[in-house]
Design a protein around this motif. Structure first.
Motif, short mmCIF file in Angstrom:
data_model
loop_
_atom_site.label_atom_id
_atom_site.label_comp_id
_atom_site.label_asym_id
_atom_site.label_seq_id
_atom_site.Cartn_x
_atom_site.Cartn_y
_atom_site.Cartn_z
N SER A 33 -12.49 -27.76 -68.11
CA SER A 33 -13.31 -26.80 -67.39
C SER A 33 -14.28 -27.55 -66.48
O SER A 33 -14.46 -28.77 -66.60
CB SER A 33 -14.08 -25.93 -68.39
OG SER A 33 -14.82 -24.94 -67.71
N ASN A 34 -14.92 -26.80 -65.58
CA ASN A 34 -15.79 -27.46 -64.61
C ASN A 34 -16.84 -26.49 -64.10
O ASN A 34 -16.87 -25.31 -64.50
CB ASN A 34 -14.95 -28.00 -63.44
CG ASN A 34 -15.41 -29.36 -62.97
OD1 ASN A 34 -16.61 -29.64 -62.94
ND2 ASN A 34 -14.49 -30.22 -62.60
N ASP A 35 -17.70 -26.96 -63.20
CA ASP A 35 -18.73 -26.10 -62.63
C ASP A 35 -18.10 -24.96 -61.83
O ASP A 35 -18.55 -23.82 -61.89
CB ASP A 35 -19.66 -26.90 -61.72
CG ASP A 35 -20.45 -27.94 -62.48
OD1 ASP A 35 -20.66 -27.74 -63.69
OD2 ASP A 35 -20.84 -28.95 -61.88
N PHE A 36 -17.08 -25.31 -61.05
CA PHE A 36 -16.38 -24.32 -60.23
C PHE A 36 -14.89 -24.36 -60.58
O PHE A 36 -14.30 -25.43 -60.69
CB PHE A 36 -16.58 -24.60 -58.74
CG PHE A 36 -17.99 -24.40 -58.27
CD1 PHE A 36 -18.41 -23.18 -57.78
CD2 PHE A 36 -18.91 -25.44 -58.33
CE1 PHE A 36 -19.73 -23.00 -57.36
CE2 PHE A 36 -20.22 -25.27 -57.93
CZ PHE A 36 -20.63 -24.04 -57.43
N ILE A 37 -14.32 -23.18 -60.76
CA ILE A 37 -12.89 -23.07 -61.08
C ILE A 37 -12.26 -22.19 -60.02
O ILE A 37 -12.73 -21.07 -59.76
CB ILE A 37 -12.68 -22.47 -62.48
CG1 ILE A 37 -13.27 -23.40 -63.55
CG2 ILE A 37 -11.21 -22.22 -62.75
CD1 ILE A 37 -13.34 -22.80 -64.92
N ILE A 38 -11.22 -22.69 -59.38
CA ILE A 38 -10.47 -21.93 -58.38
C ILE A 38 -9.13 -21.56 -58.98
O ILE A 38 -8.31 -22.44 -59.29
CB ILE A 38 -10.28 -22.74 -57.09
CG1 ILE A 38 -11.65 -23.08 -56.47
CG2 ILE A 38 -9.44 -21.95 -56.09
CD1 ILE A 38 -11.56 -23.92 -55.21
N ALA A 39 -8.91 -20.27 -59.17
CA ALA A 39 -7.64 -19.75 -59.71
C ALA A 39 -6.92 -19.05 -58.57
O ALA A 39 -7.32 -17.98 -58.13
CB ALA A 39 -7.90 -18.79 -60.86
N SER A 40 -5.87 -19.69 -58.07
CA SER A 40 -5.14 -19.14 -56.93
C SER A 40 -3.70 -18.84 -57.33
O SER A 40 -3.16 -19.47 -58.25
CB SER A 40 -5.16 -20.11 -55.75
OG SER A 40 -4.47 -21.31 -56.09
N GLY A 41 -3.10 -17.87 -56.66
CA GLY A 41 -1.71 -17.57 -56.96
C GLY A 41 -1.31 -16.20 -56.44
O GLY A 41 -2.14 -15.42 -55.97
N SER A 59 -16.29 -31.66 -59.27
CA SER A 59 -16.97 -30.43 -59.67
C SER A 59 -16.04 -29.22 -59.72
O SER A 59 -16.46 -28.14 -60.12
CB SER A 59 -18.11 -30.12 -58.69
OG SER A 59 -19.04 -31.17 -58.66
N VAL A 60 -14.80 -29.40 -59.29
CA VAL A 60 -13.88 -28.27 -59.17
C VAL A 60 -12.63 -28.49 -60.01
O VAL A 60 -12.06 -29.58 -60.01
CB VAL A 60 -13.48 -28.04 -57.69
CG1 VAL A 60 -12.48 -26.89 -57.58
CG2 VAL A 60 -14.71 -27.77 -56.84
N THR A 61 -12.22 -27.45 -60.72
CA THR A 61 -10.93 -27.43 -61.39
C THR A 61 -10.08 -26.35 -60.74
O THR A 61 -10.55 -25.21 -60.55
CB THR A 61 -11.10 -27.13 -62.90
OG1 THR A 61 -11.69 -28.26 -63.53
CG2 THR A 61 -9.75 -26.85 -63.56
N LYS A 62 -8.86 -26.69 -60.37
CA LYS A 62 -7.97 -25.73 -59.74
C LYS A 62 -6.78 -25.44 -60.65
O LYS A 62 -6.18 -26.36 -61.19
CB LYS A 62 -7.48 -26.27 -58.39
CG LYS A 62 -8.56 -26.39 -57.34
CD LYS A 62 -8.00 -26.75 -55.98
CE LYS A 62 -7.48 -28.17 -55.93
NZ LYS A 62 -7.03 -28.55 -54.58
N ILE A 63 -6.47 -24.17 -60.82
CA ILE A 63 -5.24 -23.79 -61.50
C ILE A 63 -4.46 -22.87 -60.56
O ILE A 63 -5.04 -22.04 -59.86
CB ILE A 63 -5.49 -23.11 -62.86
CG1 ILE A 63 -6.33 -21.86 -62.72
CG2 ILE A 63 -6.14 -24.07 -63.82
CD1 ILE A 63 -6.44 -21.05 -64.00
N SER A 64 -3.15 -23.05 -60.55
CA SER A 64 -2.29 -22.32 -59.63
C SER A 64 -1.34 -21.41 -60.39
O SER A 64 -0.78 -21.80 -61.43
CB SER A 64 -1.49 -23.31 -58.77
OG SER A 64 -0.53 -22.63 -57.99
#
Length: 684
Positions: A486-494, A418-423
């Motif tokens: 893409s996904n339900d939840f996207i975490i963009a960290s950096g 359910s989660v896509t992460k991009i850094s």
């Protein structure tokens, strides 16, 4: 269950059923079902249809599979053993299926016994179809609802078994299979169990249907069943040889709408499946028994909606009852045929359209119910609204602040599917070996492709896929581009996740990790030396080199955050003496600008988790700071989440991975803010 059985409403409903069993001898039972069951139990065989046809039996007598036949056998054998009429054995089987369906609905809708007794146990649809007309549709309806119950309980093997049993009992139940498949495939937390369900269903269906499909007589009964052709009666003729069949057309449209919802939860699944049943029944000159299929779904809708829904379903059921009685003869136990229409007198006998008018009213109310289900149970569903646009969490912070660890902890709640992460690290402009790093640090925005980072986040926010590279901290090199969906939840960290306005505008929740500076240096030294293979001297030099850029570019992002999370040692002297024997004791500082319910959080953290919590509210009340000390377990945090965030729990993985200690508290605090942000977004 005991309370329900002793309820006067249940007792009256049971007495009505028993009276009808002894007073009515339905034509379908006496002319078709009972003779077949009688004959098939005289000479037992896995192909009772062949023996029946060979004996010149009516080829429309029992167009059902082995499961339907097997369900009737116990009482049929018992009745023959004691010399009782087979009609009673048949009816008692329906009564047990009827009662079982009531119990299953009670499990699906707990604490609503009065609603179930009045809307199901007293339903004219069930009473007329099962006990006056003798139709057996309550059995496949029971098997379908059992499959749905096991699906809700995440027992995918039994869900597959009972769905296969329903299809075997009545082939029409195959229309539910695509909805089960779409639900499991489009609910990303359940996708890993899709194959388990499909294998269970396929193997069970093979076992149940093999005797039937290998029987030419069984197939003959299905093909000669007049109900099969009713699906094609409502059509639009385009030419003399080409027509558009409206029932298959509407069914395919419903499948398309179900597929277009990117993630189905259980409520959406049962609502859309119920709509499909209802529309198929309304658009088909259906057997009165078909209305039993959609009744459990209408009751589920009533439980969700309220008084207006109950009134509409009651009128729908009453018009069904009256229109069917006017158009269908009833055979009493005495052998007398009763046709209600014969006892009514109208001024114009040739223009007696009362049954048709009632049926028209029933169809109109049914369509209104379908519209209301779509509007209330589908369009207002949180999952449906989330499926139109993902929820994006932006996490910024200095190097070594714990962004990756924190991102992984949040991802573990919602599940990897359910989660896509991009850094932000994946958008460094150069590999580590490039000479540009001698004059510029990673903290400088000019050393990163922030435009590419922004464009990719915008595309993911729009539901589109991107091509991204991954920065390998061990080798210092970028990987080849790979597809990220893409996904339900996207975490963009950096480092710069909140630096540009476009990045901040994409985020539904903005978080800044503001770890204590000395603690950050301690953790970064441990990580870069032991995990990434850097030398101590290189890490220490990087601190001095990066400090101006950190102060200029990274720390100012905190003012844009909705939530600032800071880890701090309880006492600064602990860092000097930290080792394996003397671990650092930490406290958590939370600063929030969202104005969340601090009193409820304080009550739960103290009462459930046993923590010490200090709260400071700014003069204007716009900012709240919490300082949390103490130790807690993942089970306590999970219990606290159930109290504080009941609405958002449906979005979590089947088995969310809660952490112990402060990391678990960070999960909980973040979840409360996700809950609040989702609520705000849905209101808007």
């Amino acid at each position: 269950m005991k309370k329900m059985i002793l309820n006067p409403v249940f007792i009256i409903g049971l007495l009505i059923r028993l009276c009808l069993i002894f007073l009515v001898a339905p034509l379908a039972v006496t002319n078709l079902y009972a003779p077949f069951l009688d004959f098939s139990t005289d000479v037992l065989s896995l192909d009772p249809w062949y023996n029946w046809i060979q004996n010149k039996g009516d080829d429309s007598a029992f167009p059902y599979g082995i499961v339907m036949w097997g369900i009737f056998l116990p009482f049929i054998f018992f009745a023959k053993a004691i010399g009782a009429p087979l009609l009673y054995a048949y009816s008692l089987t329906l009564l047990i299926a009827d009662f079982s369906l009531l119990l299953i609905l009670n499990k699906l809708i707990p604490n609503r016994q009065n609603l179930l007794l009045f809307t199901y146990w007293f339903s004219p649809i069930i009473i007329l179809a099962s006990y006056i007309l003798g139709l057996n549709d309550v059995i496949p309806a029971l098997l379908i609802i059992l499959a749905i119950l096991f699906l809700k309980q995440n027992n995918f093997k039994l869900a597959g078994v009972f769905l296969a049993a329903a299809v075997s009992a009545k082939l029409s139940m195959i229309i539910t299979l695509p909805f089960f498949i779409i639900y499991l495939f489009n609910n990303r937390t359940l996708r890993n169990f899709f194959s388990i369900f499909l294998i269970s269903f396929s193997l069970s269906l093979f076992v149940f249907e093999a005797p039937y499909l290998l029987s030419g007589a069984g197939i003959q009964m299905i093909l000669n069943n007049p109900e099969m052709g009713k699906v094609y009666q409502l059509s639009i003729n385009l030419t003399q040889s080409i027509s558009v069949y409206l029932v298959p057309f509407v069914y395919l449209i419903m499948l398309y709408f179900a597929w277009r919802i990117k993630r189905l939860n259980f409520d959406l699944f049962q609502a859309i499946t119920g709509m499909a049943f209802l529309l198929i029944v309304l658009l088909t000159p259906a057997s009165p028994g078909w209305f039993v299929w959609c009744l459990p779904f209408l009751i589920l809708y009533e439980a969700m909606s309220g008084r207006i829904a109950i009134i509409l379903v009651s009128i729908f059921s009453a018009t069904y009852f009256l229109s069917t009685l006017l158009a269908t003869p009833i055979q009493l136990a005495t052998g007398q045929e009763l046709f209600i229409n014969d006892y009514l007198s109208f001024p114009y006998h040739s223009g007696n359209h009362l049954a048709s008018l009632l049926h028209t009213g029933m169809v109109a109310i049914g369509l209104i119910l379908a519209i209301r289900i779509w509007r209330e149970a589908v369009k207002k569903n949180d999952f449906f609204r989330l499926s139109r646009k993902p929820f994006i969490i932006g996490i910024a912070g200095d190097s070594g602040a714990g962004k990756d660890t924190f991102s992984d902890a949040i991802s573990a709640l919602f599940g990897e599917n359910s989660v896509t992460k991009i850094s932000g690290d994946d958008y460094h402009l150069w590999d580590r070996q490039k000479p540009m790093w001698q004059v510029m640090t990673h903290l400088n925005p000019m050393a990163n492709d922030l435009e590419g980072f922004s464009n990719d986040l915008v595309l993911l926010n729009d539901g589109k896929s991107i091509l991204s590279r991954h920065y390998n901290h061990t080798t210092g090199k970028m990987s080849k581009p790979h597809k990220v969906k893409s996904n339900d939840f996207i975490i963009a960290s950096g480092l710069h996740a909140l630096y540009l306005p476009v990045l901040r505008e994409c985020c539904n929740l903005k978080i800044y990790l503001n770890i204590d500076e000395e603690l950050r240096r301690y953790f970064k030294l441990q990580r870069d030396v032991h995990q990434r293979g850097h030398t101590v001297e290189r890490v220490l030099n990087s601190f001095e080199k990066r400090e101006p850029d950190s102060e200029r570019f990274i720390r100012p992002q905190a003012k844009y955050a909705d939530l600032i999370i800071s880890l701090q040692p309880i006492h600064p002297q602990m860092l000097k003496n930290a080792d394996d024997k003397s671990p650092i004791r930490l406290k958590l500082s939370i600063t929030t600008k969202n104005g969340f319910n601090k009193l409820a959080l304080h009550r739960v953290l103290v009462g459930v988790c046993g923590l010490h919590v200090d709260i400071i509210v700014s003069e204007n009340g716009a900012e709240i700071q919490l300082t949390i000390e103490g130790e807690t377990t993942s089970s306590d945090i999970e219990m606290a989440a159930q109290i504080l965030c009941p609405r958002v729990l449906a979005f979590l993985d089947i088995e969310p991975k809660w952490q112990d200690g402060l990391l678990g508290l960070m999960q909980l605090i973040t979840l409360t803010h996700i809950n609040q942000a989702l609520t705000k977004r849905f209101i808007e």
